[in-house]
Enzyme design. Structure first.
Site, mmCIF file in Angstrom:
data_model
loop_
_atom_site.group_PDB
_atom_site.id
_atom_site.type_symbol
_atom_site.label_atom_id
_atom_site.label_comp_id
_atom_site.label_asym_id
_atom_site.label_seq_id
_atom_site.Cartn_x
_atom_site.Cartn_y
_atom_site.Cartn_z
ATOM 1 N N ASN A 9 0.866 -1.181 0.000
ATOM 2 C CA ASN A 9 0.000 0.000 0.000
ATOM 3 C C ASN A 9 0.901 1.229 0.000
ATOM 4 O OD1 ASN A 9 -1.804 2.057 0.504
ATOM 5 N ND2 ASN A 9 -2.254 1.426 2.615
ATOM 6 N N TRP A 10 0.923 1.905 -1.131
ATOM 7 C CA TRP A 10 1.858 3.038 -1.262
ATOM 8 C C TRP A 10 1.348 4.311 -0.587
ATOM 9 C CZ3 TRP A 10 4.212 3.107 -6.916
ATOM 10 C CH2 TRP A 10 4.839 1.878 -7.163
ATOM 11 N N LYS A 11 0.090 4.311 -0.219
ATOM 12 C CA LYS A 11 -0.529 5.496 0.411
ATOM 13 C C LYS A 11 -0.303 6.747 -0.445
ATOM 14 C CE LYS A 11 0.131 3.244 4.800
ATOM 15 N NZ LYS A 11 0.067 3.335 6.231
ATOM 16 N N HIS A 96 -9.462 0.860 4.987
ATOM 17 C CA HIS A 96 -8.164 1.032 5.636
ATOM 18 C C HIS A 96 -8.317 1.949 6.845
ATOM 19 C CE1 HIS A 96 -4.032 2.270 6.351
ATOM 20 N NE2 HIS A 96 -3.680 1.161 5.731
ATOM 21 N N GLU A 98 -6.736 4.360 7.910
ATOM 22 C CA GLU A 98 -6.572 5.800 7.666
ATOM 23 C C GLU A 98 -7.827 6.390 7.030
ATOM 24 O OE1 GLU A 98 -2.813 5.323 5.681
ATOM 25 O OE2 GLU A 98 -1.952 4.730 7.609
ATOM 26 N N GLU A 168 -5.379 -5.440 10.448
ATOM 27 C CA GLU A 168 -4.347 -4.438 10.682
ATOM 28 C C GLU A 168 -4.632 -3.708 11.995
ATOM 29 O OE1 GLU A 168 -2.422 -3.093 6.787
ATOM 30 O OE2 GLU A 168 -4.266 -1.956 6.975
ATOM 31 N N GLY A 174 2.287 1.884 10.797
ATOM 32 C CA GLY A 174 3.205 3.007 10.659
ATOM 33 C C GLY A 174 3.883 3.408 11.953
ATOM 34 N N SER A 214 3.401 -2.549 10.300
ATOM 35 C CA SER A 214 4.852 -2.520 10.507
ATOM 36 C C SER A 214 5.542 -3.842 10.173
ATOM 37 C CB SER A 214 5.190 -2.069 11.934
ATOM 38 O OG SER A 214 4.719 -0.747 12.151
ATOM 39 N N GLY A 235 2.878 -1.328 4.272
ATOM 40 C CA GLY A 235 2.863 0.112 3.998
ATOM 41 C C GLY A 235 4.271 0.617 3.721
ATOM 42 N N GLY A 236 4.900 1.183 4.737
ATOM 43 C CA GLY A 236 6.207 1.830 4.571
ATOM 44 C C GLY A 236 7.241 0.978 3.850
HETATM 45 C C1 PEP Z 1 -0.769 -0.173 5.974
HETATM 46 O O1 PEP Z 1 -0.849 1.019 5.739
HETATM 47 O O2 PEP Z 1 -1.630 -0.923 5.546
HETATM 48 C C2 PEP Z 1 0.384 -0.624 6.770
HETATM 49 C C3 PEP Z 1 0.370 -1.849 7.204
HETATM 50 O O3 PEP Z 1 1.390 0.266 6.991
HETATM 51 P P1 PEP Z 1 2.832 -0.039 7.665
HETATM 52 O O4 PEP Z 1 3.339 -1.310 7.064
HETATM 53 O O5 PEP Z 1 3.666 1.148 7.320
HETATM 54 O O6 PEP Z 1 2.577 -0.188 9.135
#
Ligand code: PEP
Length: 253
Positions: A9-11, A96, A98, A168, A174, A214, A235-236
């Site tokens: 997920n590039w956000k 999600h 966010e 999640e 994050g 994470s 994500g990151g």
């Molecule tokens: C996400 O945004 O779905 C996510 C899992 O982010 P991160 O891996 O950065 O925690």
């Protein structure tokens, strides 16, 4: 057999040039490796068409990060399931944390979006998970059960089989803090048994449940080795080929 998936997920990250560069790197990676899992990405909506052009042989699944709960019309800024279908996208993330946190999305919204996505042949990746407060209060099992029921339980057995779930925990997204493999496994098993209670074990056993929060190259292998964890939503660590590819390689068959 349920699908094994590592999804990025590039956000809201990357210029068009940077996005193109990472997609080209991913294509080359995919052409030179045979991962033990499917690889999906959810770039910003603006770059979905470019992704479809670059991955013209569907080497990588292409997902929106969100889609509208409405079919079409005066909904400024939104993209519809129809539009995603028209570019031959693979599916969309839905719910999600966010989107829930900053845009007030609820599981009822998710339910409508999931239904629309399925009607258009898109794969909905339904995201759920508890907040830190809910976990501290010992409510996490109940919260996730309730989310799953509200978002999914109007679907037929045929429909729910096509949904991918991403558990999640909000406190792990994050933050650098990951659920332990045991914490993640027990919630994944709980989600699966919630589904089994309504649709039967055979249906529940077919549904892929990804873990997100994470995930990094050095913790991915242990997380993915849990019996009810079918991959990850990243994500990151999906923003650099080096990290993302190491996570893909952490997936053992
Ligand atoms: C996400 O945004 O779905 C996510 C899992 O982010 P991160 O891996 O950065 O925690």
């Amino acid at each position: 057999m349920r699908r094994k998936i590592v999804a990025g997920n590039w956000k809201m990250n990357k210029s068009v040039i940077d996005a193109q560069q990472l997609m080209v790197q991913l294509l080359s990676y995919k052409n030179n490796h045979t991962p033990n899992c499917e690889v999906w990405i959810a770039p910003p909506a603006l770059y979905l068409m470019m992704a479809k052009d670059i991955f013209e042989k569907d080497e990588i699944g292409i997902f929106a990060q969100d889609m509208s709960e409405h079919e079409s019309g005066a909904y400024t800024g939104e993209i519809s399931a129809d539009m995603l279908e028209s570019i031959d996208a693979t599916g969309s993330l839905i719910g999600h944390s966010e989107r829930r946190q900053y845009h007030g999305e609820t599981d009822s919204h998710c339910n409508r979006k999931i239904k629309l996505a399925l009607d258009k042949g898109l794969i909905p990746v339904y995201c759920n998970g508890e907040t830190l407060e809910q976990r501290k209060a010992g409510e996490h099992f109940e919260v996730v059960k309730n989310q799953t029921e509200v978002a999914l339980f109007t679907l037929s057995a045929e429909e729910i089989r096509k949904v991918v779930i991403a558990y999640e925990p909000v406190w792990a997204i994050g933050t650098g803090e990951t659920a332990s493999p045991e914490q993640a496994q027990e919630i994944h098993a709980h989600i699966r048994s919630t589904i089994a209670a309504k649709y039967g074990q055979e249906v529940a056993d077919e549904i892929s449940i990804l873990y997100g929060g994470s995930v990094k190259p050095d913790n991915a292998r242990e997380i993915f080795s849990q019996p009810d964890i079918d991959g990850g939503l990243i994500g990151g660590a999906a923003l650099k080929l080096e990290d993302f590819s190491r996570i893909i390689e952490a997936f053992q068959s």
